[in-house]
Design an enzyme around this catalytic site. Structure first.
Site, PDB file in Angstrom:
ATOM      1  N   SER A  24       0.966  -1.148  -0.095  1.00 50.61           N
ATOM      2  CA  SER A  24       0.070   0.134   0.179  1.00 50.61           C
ATOM      3  C   SER A  24       0.835   1.197   0.089  1.00 50.61           C
ATOM      4  O   SER A  24       1.950   1.379   0.850  1.00 50.61           O
ATOM      5  CB  SER A  24      -0.846   0.146   1.225  1.00 50.61           C
ATOM      6  OG  SER A  24      -1.636   1.125   1.273  1.00 50.61           O
ATOM      7  N   LYS A  48      -3.646   2.285  -2.220  1.00 54.12           N
ATOM      8  CA  LYS A  48      -3.161   3.405  -1.289  1.00 54.12           C
ATOM      9  C   LYS A  48      -4.155   3.344  -0.102  1.00 54.12           C
ATOM     10  O   LYS A  48      -5.384   3.218  -0.449  1.00 54.12           O
ATOM     11  CB  LYS A  48      -3.069   4.526  -2.220  1.00 54.12           C
ATOM     12  CG  LYS A  48      -2.827   5.943  -1.161  1.00 54.12           C
ATOM     13  CD  LYS A  48      -1.462   6.005  -0.749  1.00 54.12           C
ATOM     14  CE  LYS A  48      -1.300   7.238   0.424  1.00 54.12           C
ATOM     15  NZ  LYS A  48       0.066   6.864   1.263  1.00 54.12           N
ATOM     16  N   GLY A  49      -3.630   3.564   1.059  1.00 59.84           N
ATOM     17  CA  GLY A  49      -4.735   3.774   2.278  1.00 59.84           C
ATOM     18  C   GLY A  49      -5.534   4.553   1.911  1.00 59.84           C
ATOM     19  O   GLY A  49      -5.648   5.633   1.694  1.00 59.84           O
ATOM     20  N   CYS A 133      -1.663   4.254  12.823  1.00 54.37           N
ATOM     21  CA  CYS A 133      -2.226   5.588  12.934  1.00 54.37           C
ATOM     22  C   CYS A 133      -2.749   5.817  14.393  1.00 54.37           C
ATOM     23  O   CYS A 133      -3.136   4.940  15.037  1.00 54.37           O
ATOM     24  CB  CYS A 133      -3.188   5.733  11.762  1.00 54.37           C
ATOM     25  SG  CYS A 133      -4.353   4.152  11.482  1.00 54.37           S
ATOM     26  N   LYS A 168      -2.254  -5.170   9.509  1.00 55.49           N
ATOM     27  CA  LYS A 168      -0.978  -4.685   9.069  1.00 55.49           C
ATOM     28  C   LYS A 168      -0.198  -3.950  10.381  1.00 55.49           C
ATOM     29  O   LYS A 168      -0.689  -2.760  10.737  1.00 55.49           O
ATOM     30  CB  LYS A 168      -0.956  -3.681   8.132  1.00 55.49           C
ATOM     31  CG  LYS A 168       0.488  -3.375   7.503  1.00 55.49           C
ATOM     32  CD  LYS A 168       0.544  -2.627   6.145  1.00 55.49           C
ATOM     33  CE  LYS A 168       1.902  -2.322   5.743  1.00 55.49           C
ATOM     34  NZ  LYS A 168       2.022  -1.554   4.422  1.00 55.49           N
ATOM     35  N   GLY A 246       8.676  -5.260   3.568  1.00 53.35           N
ATOM     36  CA  GLY A 246       9.666  -4.428   4.009  1.00 53.35           C
ATOM     37  C   GLY A 246      10.836  -4.668   3.468  1.00 53.35           C
ATOM     38  O   GLY A 246      11.628  -5.597   3.475  1.00 53.35           O
ATOM     39  N   GLY A 247      11.473  -3.693   2.526  1.00 55.35           N
ATOM     40  CA  GLY A 247      12.651  -3.600   1.753  1.00 55.35           C
ATOM     41  C   GLY A 247      12.835  -4.684   0.627  1.00 55.35           C
ATOM     42  O   GLY A 247      13.956  -4.997   0.254  1.00 55.35           O
ATOM     43  N   THR A 269       8.620   0.052  -1.621  1.00 50.57           N
ATOM     44  CA  THR A 269       9.503   1.235  -2.092  1.00 50.57           C
ATOM     45  C   THR A 269      10.345   0.536  -3.510  1.00 50.57           C
ATOM     46  O   THR A 269      10.514   1.651  -4.662  1.00 50.57           O
ATOM     47  CB  THR A 269      10.691   1.620  -1.224  1.00 50.57           C
ATOM     48  OG1 THR A 269       9.827   2.014  -0.091  1.00 50.57           O
ATOM     49  CG2 THR A 269      11.633   2.629  -1.704  1.00 50.57           C
TER      50      THR A 269
HETATM   51  C1  LIG Z   1       5.343   6.612   0.249  1.00 50.37           C
HETATM   52  C2  LIG Z   1       4.962   5.735   0.886  1.00 50.37           C
HETATM   53  C3  LIG Z   1       3.505   5.701   1.091  1.00 50.37           C
HETATM   54  C4  LIG Z   1       2.933   4.597   2.158  1.00 50.37           C
HETATM   55  N1  LIG Z   1       1.583   4.421   2.260  1.00 50.37           N
HETATM   56  C5  LIG Z   1       1.046   3.576   3.117  1.00 50.37           C
HETATM   57  C6  LIG Z   1      -0.425   3.447   3.147  1.00 50.37           C
HETATM   58  O1  LIG Z   1      -1.219   4.257   2.961  1.00 50.37           O
HETATM   59  N2  LIG Z   1      -0.740   2.477   4.105  1.00 50.37           N
HETATM   60  C7  LIG Z   1      -0.114   1.479   4.763  1.00 50.37           C
HETATM   61  O2  LIG Z   1      -0.506   0.550   5.277  1.00 50.37           O
HETATM   62  N3  LIG Z   1       1.306   1.550   4.333  1.00 50.37           N
HETATM   63  C8  LIG Z   1       1.807   2.472   3.506  1.00 50.37           C
HETATM   64  N4  LIG Z   1       3.233   2.606   3.293  1.00 50.37           N
HETATM   65  C9  LIG Z   1       4.133   1.349   3.917  1.00 50.37           C
HETATM   66  C10 LIG Z   1       4.468   0.523   2.730  1.00 50.37           C
HETATM   67  O3  LIG Z   1       3.221  -0.314   2.355  1.00 50.37           O
HETATM   68  C11 LIG Z   1       5.468  -0.631   3.550  1.00 50.37           C
HETATM   69  O4  LIG Z   1       5.022  -1.352   4.347  1.00 50.37           O
HETATM   70  C12 LIG Z   1       6.679  -0.309   3.931  1.00 50.37           C
HETATM   71  O5  LIG Z   1       7.170   0.785   2.918  1.00 50.37           O
HETATM   72  C13 LIG Z   1       7.839  -1.154   3.649  1.00 50.37           C
HETATM   73  O6  LIG Z   1       8.170  -1.747   2.634  1.00 50.37           O
HETATM   74  P1  LIG Z   1       8.993  -1.306   1.633  1.00 50.37           P
HETATM   75  O7  LIG Z   1      10.311  -1.314   2.438  1.00 50.37           O
HETATM   76  O8  LIG Z   1       9.170  -2.474   0.472  1.00 50.37           O
HETATM   77  O9  LIG Z   1       8.544  -0.049   1.068  1.00 50.37           O
HETATM   78  C14 LIG Z   1       3.779   3.432   2.600  1.00 50.37           C
HETATM   79  C15 LIG Z   1       5.164   3.492   2.370  1.00 50.37           C
HETATM   80  C16 LIG Z   1       5.833   4.537   1.506  1.00 50.37           C
HETATM   81  C17 LIG Z   1       7.022   4.355   1.128  1.00 50.37           C
END
Ligand SMILES: Cc1cc2nc3c(=O)[nH]c(=O)nc-3n(C[C@H](O)[C@H](O)[C@H](O)COP(=O)(O)O)c2cc1C
Ligand SMILES: Cc1cc2nc3c(=O)[nH]c(=O)nc-3n(C[C@H](O)[C@H](O)[C@H](O)COP(=O)(O)OP(=O)(O)OC[C@H]3O[C@@H](n4cnc5c(N)ncnc54)[C@H](O)[C@@H]3O)c2cc1C
Lengths: 306, 241
Positions: A24, A48-49, A133, A168, A246-247, A269
């Site tokens: 998301s 997106k959330g 949140c 989550k 995550g990552g 990301t």
């Molecule tokens: C720009 C951005 C926006 C995010 N928005 C949300 C969101 O709206 N809801 C949510 O549960 N997680 C959100 N996340 C968290 C990601 O879904 C994910 O859990 C987190 O980035 C770790 O994974 P990654 O390292 O692969 O990015 C967001 C992350 C990023 C970088």
């Protein structure tokens, strides 16, 4: 060799054609990525959330790059659940993949209203609940920091929703296992972890935090060992499926998560850096399975020695 | 898109021009940008945004070495491959009923040089005003040049050099440091003329999904990458910049 690998995985009553989803907030509402990859090839994507009302998010600056990662404080900017259902969902409904709605609220009632509105949306396969949140009713403490609050929230949502519920989890807690157990005992169908790790970057010249919001969430390759460890711990403590986030930026990292105990993975990301990275990861997983003589990818889940 | 570097040369102090082989599929408008991956590893992680400086059988980017990413980019050799995403964003709109004035500060001249080429191709006229800190930074061989230290051309900032030429019927195209753009915004307000500005902001994806590159506008939050990078100056809340 040469045999087909079975990549399917099952969570609640849902069959995923492969274990790779997008996370998301990193994949928009799906439509943005249409020209970069075939969305039909994904196990699913998480949008997106969504909140009840449209939110404009935090003031800029909202992001800052860090070594092998980034810190963000977007402030959950989104178009609101009603516009999502009316304007975006019809555009992505045609894709033959699971669409998961991520929801977020500032009090339990808001989560319930969101879950009810999504109930009638046939194409929404499951709901992922962002508990990272603040709960305004209890002085802004994060829902996800308190096992009791997670229990209350999860059971309330389970009562109003017919969809599988994924909680989550935030890594910014002292004991993620107790939170995961609370979600499980309240009836959650799965847990996904991790959300971003709280962090701060300071500009030494102005002596001010770079982000307007001061604090942001760290994501990207830098955080994967934290996520893998937490998935490993949670996998051994609960019976419901665990989704690893995550990552993740390669098949290798995705496989680490699965071996640690994840049934599915979400890529975040890395989509920003390489829009079609998920397709590469799926391919890499398949190659790994062939190389290792694994016919069902689900066989590796939790295979890490304890 | 993996493309081949044709050349990558220093053109003035800390300023480089990279030419990348252009497959025919690639067309773009002035003001649009590309996201460049400066290496194939995870550091630096994010792609870097650069405006399109010129487009022919090569995609040309003019960039200033300011940090880790641009330093790594400056070390790339002809024949190396490079990963670019684009073209992205919305560019400048060329209008024929106005007196066109291009005002660029520092590396902000990059998108304006491409715009100048397109204006010339349409056989239209425009005036160009480019500002630099000093002579050794100059990386353009036409236009009215200002340098802060007076080592070349007009001594002072580029806005002061152009101020008398700006009229009610002018349409200014601007790109450069925020203080320069703010000064121009005030000027346009006084002279009741129009201006299109190209803005910069930190961004992760460049395609409207990370929501990182927000700027405050009259219509709420806008994204530099997908709503911009070119905006009507009247929409921007300059006091928030
Ligand atoms: C720009 C951005 C926006 C995010 N928005 C949300 C969101 O709206 N809801 C949510 O549960 N997680 C959100 N996340 C968290 C990601 O879904 C994910 O859990 C987190 O980035 C770790 O994974 P990654 O390292 O692969 O990015 C967001 C992350 C990023 C970088
Ligand atoms: C639409 C757009 C067009 C641009 N066009 C050009 C151009 O034609 N030529 C040119 O030299 N530069 C241009 N820039 C600025 C360029 O993107 C930055 O100078 C570059 O990203 C710096 O990277 P770095 O690793 O060397 O610097 P670092 O300071 O090490 O970068 C750290 C992080 O901050 C980001 N960042 C730093 N400065 C900027 C900035 N000014 N704008 C946006 N992000 C920044 C980087 O992308 C990176 O994520 C443009 C920026 C935008 C948004």
């Amino acid at each position: 060799m040469g045999k087909n690998v079975n990549l399917t995985c099952k969570v609640a009553n849902l069959i995923f054609k492969n274990p790779v989803l997008t996370a998301s907030g990193t994949f928009g509402y799906g439509v943005e990525y249409e020209k970069h990859l075939d969305l039909n090839k994904l196990g699913g994507f998480v949008v997106k959330g969504l909140s009840i009302k449209e939110r404009s998010g935090n003031n800029p600056p909202r992001i800052v790059e860090t070594p092998c990662g980034m810190l963000n404080a977007i402030g959950l900017q989104n178009i609101g659940v009603d516009r999502f259902l009316k304007e975006k969902l019809p555009k992505i409904a045609k894709f033959n993949t699971h669409i998961i709605a991520n929801i977020y609220g500032t009090q339990i009632d808001e989560f319930l209203e969101l879950a009810e509105k999504l109930n009638n949306a046939e194409r929404i396969s499951a709901i992922e609940v962002n508990v990272s949140c603040p709960n305004v009713r209890v002085g802004g403490m994060l829902f996800g920091k308190d096992p009791n609050m997670v229990f209350k929230l999860t059971s309330a949502i389970k009562k109003v929703s017919d969809k599988p519920i994924i909680i989550k989890l935030t890594p910014n807690v002292s004991d993620i296992v107790s939170i995961a157990k609370a979600a499980e005992s309240a009836g959650a169908d799965a847990v996904s972890l991790i959300n971003t790790i709280a962090g701060m970057v300071i500009d030494v010249k102005s002596k001010k935090p770079v982000l307007f919001n001061k604090i942001g969430g760290l994501s990207g390759p830098a955080i994967y060992p934290v996520g893998v460890k937490m998935v490993y711990e949670v996998y051994h403590a609960v019976k419901i499926p665990v989704i690893g986030v995550g990552g993740i930026y390669s098949a290798d990292i995705a496989l680490q998560y699965m071996i640690a105990g994840a049934m599915l993975v979400e890529v975040g990301t890395a989509n920003f850096v390489q829009p079609n990275i998920t397709i590469e990861i799926i391919k890499g997983m398949e190659e790994y399975a062939k190389r290792e003589g694994i016919s069902n990818i689900s066989d590796i889940i939790g295979s890490c020695c304890k | 898109m993996q493309l081949q570097i044709v050349s990558n040369k220093q053109v003035s102090k800390d300023t480089y021009l990279i030419k990348i082989d252009n497959p025919e599929v690639f067309d773009a408008y002035p003001g649009q940008f590309v996201m460049v991956r400066v290496n194939n590893y995870n550091y630096p992680l994010l792609r870097r945004p650069f405006s399109i400086y010129n487009l022919s059988n090569t995609i040309d980017l003019l960039y200033r070495k300011v940090g880790e990413g641009t330093s790594m980019l400056s070390l790339k050799k002809p024949g190396d491959s490079i990963d670019i995403l684009g073209p992205l964003g919305n560019g400048f709109k060329i209008k024929s009923d106005k007196k066109l004035i291009l005002i660029g500060g520092g590396i902000g001249i990059a998108p304006l040089c491409f715009l100048k080429k397109k204006i010339d191709e349409r056989k239209m006229n425009c005036e160009t005003y480019f500002g630099f800190n000093s002579k050794d930074e100059i990386c353009v061989d036409y236009g009215n040049i200002a340098t802060i230290d007076g080592s070349f051309g007009y001594k002072g900032n580029v806005v002061d050099m152009a101020i008398d030429k700006i009229e009610e019927n002018s349409l200014i195209y601007a790109c450069g440091p925020t203080i320069m753009l703010k000064k121009l915004a005030l000027l346009c307000h006084e002279k009741k003329c129009n201006m299109e500005v190209s803005l910069e902001s930190r961004m992760a994806c460049g395609m409207g999904v990370c929501l990182g590159c927000a700027v405050e506008t009259k219509n709420g939050m806008s994204l530099v990458c997908s709503d911009g990078p070119v905006f009507d100056y009247k929409d921007i809340l300059w006091e928030k910049m």
